[in-house]
Design a protein around this motif. Structure first.
Motif, short mmCIF file in Angstrom:
data_model
loop_
_atom_site.label_atom_id
_atom_site.label_comp_id
_atom_site.label_asym_id
_atom_site.label_seq_id
_atom_site.Cartn_x
_atom_site.Cartn_y
_atom_site.Cartn_z
N LEU A 111 114.71 33.75 -64.35
CA LEU A 111 115.82 32.92 -64.84
C LEU A 111 117.04 33.76 -65.18
N GLU A 112 116.85 34.99 -65.61
CA GLU A 112 117.99 35.87 -65.86
C GLU A 112 118.72 36.19 -64.55
N VAL A 113 117.95 36.40 -63.48
CA VAL A 113 118.53 36.75 -62.18
C VAL A 113 119.17 35.53 -61.52
N TRP A 114 118.45 34.41 -61.53
CA TRP A 114 118.91 33.17 -60.89
C TRP A 114 118.77 32.02 -61.88
N PRO A 115 119.73 31.82 -62.77
CA PRO A 115 119.60 30.79 -63.81
C PRO A 115 119.52 29.36 -63.27
N GLN A 116 119.90 29.16 -62.03
CA GLN A 116 119.91 27.81 -61.46
C GLN A 116 118.54 27.35 -60.95
N ILE A 117 117.55 28.24 -60.87
CA ILE A 117 116.27 27.84 -60.29
C ILE A 117 115.50 26.93 -61.24
N LYS A 118 114.68 26.08 -60.66
CA LYS A 118 113.89 25.12 -61.42
C LYS A 118 112.46 25.59 -61.65
N GLY A 119 112.05 26.63 -60.91
CA GLY A 119 110.69 27.13 -61.06
C GLY A 119 110.41 28.25 -60.08
N LEU A 120 109.15 28.66 -60.07
CA LEU A 120 108.67 29.70 -59.16
C LEU A 120 107.55 29.13 -58.31
N GLU A 121 107.42 29.64 -57.11
CA GLU A 121 106.33 29.23 -56.23
C GLU A 121 105.75 30.47 -55.58
N LEU A 122 104.49 30.35 -55.17
CA LEU A 122 103.85 31.40 -54.39
C LEU A 122 102.84 30.76 -53.47
N SER A 123 102.43 31.52 -52.51
CA SER A 123 101.42 31.08 -51.57
C SER A 123 100.29 32.09 -51.63
#
Length: 163
Positions: A111-123
């Protein structure tokens, strides 16, 4: 022992060299790749959509990961999230909680790097029970969707930020 997750570009030259020496067990390579490929992704064609992070334990790099955003997101990802890739804990340091430490520090740092993101995902590959256990144990949620990946079937997991 003090741990902290820091941006790759904040590392000094010695720490960057130590990151390049991180190795996983050979049986883990199909799932997470190696440091050569991870650093190649980060450094050869730099993109604002790719960020690298190292976990420092008493200022020594013991793990590494990549985060991606558009235009570098994989096909399965939500465009409003960042995706986790190439999480690698040095094989000599595995079993000491460093993977968990990466995952605990990651939401705040992302969130510090990209404050606009809504979450994280992984595969994660379904044939990688250690990784599945790590992610699910850290609170990531399995979407219930599977797709054919490079090694086998992959599950998409997410960490959604509270508004």
């Amino acid at each position: 022992m003090q741990t902290r997750l820091v941006a790759y570009e904040a590392l000094n030259a010695v720490q960057q060299q130590q990151v390049s020496a991180i190795e996983v067990h050979p049986e883990q390579l199909p799932f997470c790749g190696d440091m050569y490929c991870a650093l190649n992704t980060l450094l050869v064609n730099p993109s604002p959509g790719v960020k690298g992070f190292a976990l420092l334990a008493d200022d020594i790099p013991v793990a590494f990961l990549l985060l991606k955003r558009p235009p570098c997101l994989p096909h399965w990802a939500d465009e409003h999230c960042a995706t986790l890739h190439a999480l690698q804990v040095d094989r000599h340091q595995q079993g000491r909680g460093f993977g968990k430490a990466c995952l605990q520090a990651l939401p705040t740092l992302a969130l510090e790097v990209w404050p606009q993101i809504k979450g994280l995902e992984l595969s994660v590959d379904t044939h990688n029970p250690a990784a599945m256990g790590l992610y699910l144990g850290a609170g990531w949620v399995d979407s219930g969707e599977a797709y054919k990946g490079q090694v086998g079937y992959e599950r998409r997991l997410s960490w959604i930020f509270n508004s």
